[in-house]
Scaffold this active site. Structure first.
Site, PDB file in Angstrom:
ATOM      1  N   ASP A   1       0.823  -1.214   0.000  1.00  0.00           N
ATOM      2  CA  ASP A   1       0.000   0.000   0.000  1.00  0.00           C
ATOM      3  C   ASP A   1       0.862   1.271   0.000  1.00  0.00           C
ATOM      4  OD1 ASP A   1      -2.358   1.385  -0.041  1.00  0.00           O
ATOM      5  OD2 ASP A   1      -2.745   1.210   2.103  1.00  0.00           O
TER       6      ASP A   1
ATOM      7  N   ASN B   1     -10.937  -2.894  -5.339  1.00  0.00           N
ATOM      8  CA  ASN B   1     -10.152  -1.967  -6.157  1.00  0.00           C
ATOM      9  C   ASN B   1     -10.785  -1.681  -7.522  1.00  0.00           C
ATOM     10  OD1 ASN B   1      -6.949  -3.117  -4.821  1.00  0.00           O
ATOM     11  ND2 ASN B   1      -8.133  -1.307  -4.264  1.00  0.00           N
TER      12      ASN B   1
END
Ligand code: IPE
Ligand code: IPE
Ligand code: MG
Length: 255
Positions: free
Chosen positions: A34, A82
């Site tokens: 991330d 996502n």
């Protein structure tokens, strides 16, 4: 002035020099990669440039995990959530995946890495599915680290997928309901046959699981850092493993 500079350098060296206990290396490390977007934003670059930079980190971390004899490395690359991102970002991520598999294949194969995948890849573009399946076919007998790329992966989706298949098998009288226990359930997960992650690493400063390995993380050790994934280095991996080695894992028991 020079004395000060040298002292700084020495301290840095000391910080970097971490002695890992090679008899207590985690079997399975999972990473939530991330912070690519924020890394790019800090540099006034488009988010997609952050993802490109993140691929460089993957290269170094896979190599090091292999060197350390870690058996499984699961990399969270694209979650079931996502898809909500702008279409051009989703497209770039899919293109990067194909490029990664094509450009890195020879080196990964030379290093004996097994290129595996977890998640429901039937929803990925056909070219991605083809590259993933072909990479797996060509590396499945390798003896190095098993790299699981988590793609269109969601922990809840994985559990539902397992439940549906178990119900189907029960309806067909292939299993009886009394036989459903943790070990049978695990056989229906994408990670079937793999040990649970010992250590889950999340860079970028977020302290949440974001639908990653929900079943498997029951007794994982968590390690967080504010470093963005493109800046994550081998020394950070060492620090995470070092900290892991100094945790007291009790699994609900007492010492
Ligand atoms: C992680 O980086 C990569 C993927 C989710 C594919 P992000 O894109 O989430 O980066 P941030 O969190 O916006 O900084
Ligand atoms: C988790 O990161 C998914 C991946 C790294 C692939 P996100 O950036 O999508 O997670 P949230 O939205 O911050 O929870
Ligand atoms: Mg993020």
């Amino acid at each position: 002035m020079f004395a000060f500079f040298n002292k700084r350098k020495e301290q840095h060296k000391l910080q970097d020099k971490i002695e890992l206990d090679m008899n207590n290396i985690p079997k399975h490390i999972a990473i939530i990669m991330d912070g690519n977007g924020r890394w790019a934003k800090e540099r006034n670059l488009p988010r997609t440039m952050g993802h490109r930079a993140g691929v460089e980190t993957i290269r170094e971390i896979v190599k090091e995990c292999n060197r350390l004899n870690i058996r499984y490395l699961t990399l969270y690359a694209f979650s079931t959530e996502n898809w909500k991102r702008p279409q051009n970002e989703v497209n770039t991520l899919m293109e990067l995946l194909v490029q990664y598999l094509r450009n890195e294949f020879d080196e990964l194969n030379r290093n004996d890495v097994v290129i595996n995948q977890i998640g429901d890849i039937s929803k990925l573009p056909k070219v991605c599915q083809k590259e993933l399946l072909s990479a797996y076919e060509r590396t499945k007998n390798n003896k190095g680290v098993v790299m699981n790329l988590a793609l269109n992966y969601g922990g809840r989706d994985e559990i539902l997928h397992a439940v549906k298949n178990i119900v189907k098998a029960a309806k067909e009288d292939l299993i009886s309901i009394e036989k459903i226990d943790e070990s049978l359930f695990e056989n229906y997960l994408f990670t079937s046959g793999m040990p649970d992650p010992d250590l889950i690493i999340r860079p970028s400063g977020e302290k949440r699981i974001s639908n990653f390995l929900l079943w498997q993380c029951a007794y994982s050790e968590f390690w967080y850092s504010n470093i963005y994934w493109p800046d994550f280095k081998v020394k950070d991996l060492h620090r995470a493993i070092y900290d892991y080695q100094h945790r007291d894992r009790r699994f609900g028991g007492v010492k």
